[in-house]
Design a protein around this motif. Structure first.
Motif, PDB file in Angstrom:
ATOM      1  N   VAL A   3       0.805  -1.209   0.000  1.00  0.00           N
ATOM      2  CA  VAL A   3       0.000   0.000   0.000  1.00  0.00           C
ATOM      3  C   VAL A   3       0.843   1.266   0.000  1.00  0.00           C
ATOM      4  O   VAL A   3       0.326   2.355  -0.107  1.00  0.00           O
ATOM      5  N   LEU A   6       0.180   4.212  -2.336  1.00  0.00           N
ATOM      6  CA  LEU A   6      -0.923   5.149  -2.168  1.00  0.00           C
ATOM      7  C   LEU A   6      -0.711   6.075  -0.979  1.00  0.00           C
ATOM      8  O   LEU A   6      -1.098   7.223  -0.993  1.00  0.00           O
ATOM      9  N   LYS A   7      -0.070   5.517   0.052  1.00  0.00           N
ATOM     10  CA  LYS A   7      -0.075   6.190   1.344  1.00  0.00           C
ATOM     11  C   LYS A   7       0.569   7.572   1.320  1.00  0.00           C
ATOM     12  O   LYS A   7      -0.050   8.565   1.673  1.00  0.00           O
ATOM     13  N   MET A 262      -6.641  18.635   8.789  1.00  0.00           N
ATOM     14  CA  MET A 262      -5.856  17.971   7.750  1.00  0.00           C
ATOM     15  C   MET A 262      -4.384  18.339   7.869  1.00  0.00           C
ATOM     16  O   MET A 262      -3.492  17.489   7.784  1.00  0.00           O
ATOM     17  N   ASP A 265      -2.946  16.573  10.954  1.00  0.00           N
ATOM     18  CA  ASP A 265      -2.631  15.161  10.712  1.00  0.00           C
ATOM     19  C   ASP A 265      -1.285  15.031  10.010  1.00  0.00           C
ATOM     20  O   ASP A 265      -0.466  14.170  10.345  1.00  0.00           O
ATOM     21  N   MET A 275       3.494   7.402  14.866  1.00  0.00           N
ATOM     22  CA  MET A 275       2.181   7.298  14.262  1.00  0.00           C
ATOM     23  C   MET A 275       2.241   6.804  12.817  1.00  0.00           C
ATOM     24  O   MET A 275       1.226   6.525  12.215  1.00  0.00           O
ATOM     25  N   GLN A 276       3.431   6.754  12.250  1.00  0.00           N
ATOM     26  CA  GLN A 276       3.515   6.346  10.845  1.00  0.00           C
ATOM     27  C   GLN A 276       3.249   4.854  10.716  1.00  0.00           C
ATOM     28  O   GLN A 276       3.958   4.048  11.278  1.00  0.00           O
ATOM     29  N   GLY A 277       2.210   4.516   9.987  1.00  0.00           N
ATOM     30  CA  GLY A 277       1.840   3.101   9.896  1.00  0.00           C
ATOM     31  C   GLY A 277       2.025   2.568   8.496  1.00  0.00           C
ATOM     32  O   GLY A 277       1.883   3.270   7.556  1.00  0.00           O
TER      33      GLY A 277
END
Lengths: 277, 313
Positions: A3, A6-7, A262, A265, A275-277
């Protein structure tokens, strides 16, 4: 993961869009009143409760005041209050948090006892209590909301300092013979700025929301001075005849908050690697 | 386990004590003498001193605080200076109204938002995730009072489907009561679901990266089983904390929604008290809301180990 493609773009696009929205609102707040001249308090009874018409691109309010002008001046009110409140909460929170975390001992215990008690209040309730003391005014809101949100900053800063003070570079600064004050300012403070920036961006949004809520309740910016919140409140009885008076100020608040959220975030993902997944 | 419960319950006591002190202090900083305020401009010279003595305002502050705290602990929150009614029964009456709205709203918001957040996490960075997160962020950015006013304008004024002003308790008349509940509950659900969705998503993603999930996958379990049996369960614990926080803070924020829909709840009582400078009412409401907030958080913490057994260790 697959993914990844897209991320990153999605995140960057969001952050960019958020920054763009927030930037425009700030620009309007600063330069809007200079570019679109006119008195937001001026009455024009021909425009009373009317929709868009010549001379009033967004119509008139319940007294025939120009809605566009009032929205622009409302932006200035919101951004002004949010900026100074956030600065106040962050400055106070940094000072108390660093002091408590770095000195430890009884200073820490006493400060944290009061801080935890203040955290035991929901933010808006605390602000309402302070507003009862300071009265409805710009300065009142800045002090009330600043004090209400300061405990959150204190918590975050203290937590960061606690983990920092065990690190080698802090010890090195001591060994080099720097005073505690120098160590605090030169080595601890700069390392607190990342988490505080993340929090400050979020808080900017909280304050805009809280200020408009207080103004809506009649405990914020007192009319006739325009703020998005008090515009909604005074327009309430005319919702049926002039829905634009309800729609437009709320839209301004929502769009601004969307921009802040936004952007916030993106800032979090950028500065907080956890927090980066 | 018992130790955990006891320490957590005991730790709430000093917090509550300082909370009461803070509220007491706040009411004393407010400019103006409450006794002079009660008497108005027409007071005789001796009357003020007499009333001050009767209200205990001539005693030192610590004594005043101790007296007040003693009264509060025995359930005496004083009398409203505006109406002369006892404050505590009034608070209970108004609270039952607010609690109905808040509980129903949080229940619906959780039922919608928790699955939505978990689905978003499961489908991380796919289209459904982007859409769910986008919608959540959008709703997070809409102030409840604006949403409320828009619903009121559309469903109340234009379509005429729902009542615009007033409130009927569900206990008095179920049908009408529900009708009055629809818009306030809808408002709060939409606003709060955003935050819960984002939290549920973030904590599910956090859990899904842990080693035991990789292990479960390596065992050959289907993706569905991994998610259902292992990920979702543990991801719910942090979300549960947020739901508790929302439940608590809504009791303060509900003032705004109650103003929009003219609901006679606790939040409105507090705001009206501030406008009327009715300090026993303001003090009582603030104390009650803060106490509930602490109690809700305590309850959340006490239930937490049942959801996440690692906590007590």
């Amino acid at each position: 993961m697959s993914v990844l493609g897209l991320k990153m773009p999605a995140l960057r696009l969001n952050g960019l869009l958020g920054a763009l929205i927030l930037g425009s609102v700030v620009l309007i707040a600063i330069f809007g009143p200079l570019l679109v001249s006119g008195d937001p308090m001026a009455l024009d009874f021909a425009a009373r409760l009317k929709g868009p018409m010549s001379g009033h691109p967004l119509g008139g309010d319940e007294f025939g005041r120009d809605v566009m002008l009032r929205l622009i001046h409302g932006a200035r009110t919101s951004i002004w209050i949010a900026f100074f409140t956030t600065c106040f909460a962050v400055a106070g929170g940094l000072a108390i948090g660093i002091l408590a975390g770095f000195l430890r001992g009884w200073v820490d215990r006493v400060l944290m006892m009061f801080n935890d008690a203040l955290l035991a209040f929901p933010g808006l309730l605390l602000a309402l209590g302070f507003m009862a003391v300071f009265g409805a005014s710009r300065q009142g809101i800045i002090i009330a909301l600043g004090l209400a949100y300061m405990p959150v900053v204190v918590r975050v800063v203290r937590g960061t300092v606690l983990s920092l003070r065990e690190r080698e570079f802090v010890e090195a600064s001591r060994v080099m013979g720097n005073s505690e004050l120098t160590t605090m300012f030169r080595h601890i403070l700069p390392n607190c700025l990342a988490p505080v920036t993340v929090l400050a961006t979020t808080m900017f949004g909280w304050v805009i929301l809280a200020e408009s809520a207080l103004s809506f309740l009649g405990l914020g910016v007192p009319p006739p001075e325009p703020s998005w919140g008090n515009m909604l409140s005074t327009a309430r009885p005319y919702a049926g005849q002039a829905p634009h008076l309800i729609f437009l100020p709320g839209l301004c608040i929502s769009v601004t908050l969307l921009g802040v959220n936004m952007f916030g975030d993106a800032v979090r993902d950028w500065l907080d690697p956890k927090m980066q997944g | 386990m018992l130790r955990f419960l006891l320490t957590r319950i005991l730790s709430a006591i000093p917090t509550m004590l300082i909370v009461t002190m803070a509220i007491f202090a706040l009411m004393r900083i407010i400019p103006g003498d409450p006794a002079a305020l009660m008497l108005g401009d027409m007071a005789q010279p001796g009357q003020l001193e007499e009333l001050r003595a009767r209200m205990g305002l001539d005693k030192p502050l610590p004594v005043q605080f101790a007296t007040w705290l003693g009264n509060v602990l025995t359930g005496d929150f004083g009398k409203s200076t505006a109406t002369g009614e006892a404050v505590l029964p009034l608070i209970f009456e108004r609270f039952s109204v607010s609690a109905t709205v808040v509980l129903v709203a949080v229940l619906f918001a959780s039922l919608i938002a928790v699955p939505a957040g978990m689905i978003a996490a499961w489908r991380q960075n796919r289209l459904s995730d982007v859409m769910i997160v986008g919608t959540a962020t959008l709703f997070l950015s809409i102030p409840s009072f604006w949403l409320g006013l828009m619903l009121l304008t559309i469903f109340g004024l234009w379509l005429g489907w729902l009542p615009v002003v007033g409130y009927v308790s569900v206990a008095d008349n179920l049908g009408d009561g529900l009708l009055y509940l629809i818009m306030p509950v809808m408002t709060l659900v939409m606003v709060e679901a955003g935050a819960i969705t984002r939290m549920a998503r973030a904590s599910t993603i956090e859990v899904a990266r842990l080693e035991y999930i990789t292990h479960a996958r390596a065992k050959g379990l289907s993706e569905r089983a991994v998610m259902w049996r292992h990920a979702f369960r543990n991801a719910f614990a942090p979300t549960w904390t947020l739901i508790g926080l929302i439940l608590g803070s809504l009791l303060a924020n509900i003032a705004v929604t109650e103003t929009v829909f003219t609901i006679p709840g606790l939040g409105r009582m507090l705001i009206d008290g501030i406008f009327a400078r009715d300090y026993p009412v303001v003090q009582g409401c603030m104390l009650f809301i803060a106490f509930l907030y602490v109690a809700v958080n305590l309850l959340v913490d006490l239930i937490y180990p049942l959801l996440d057994p690692r906590v007590t260790a």
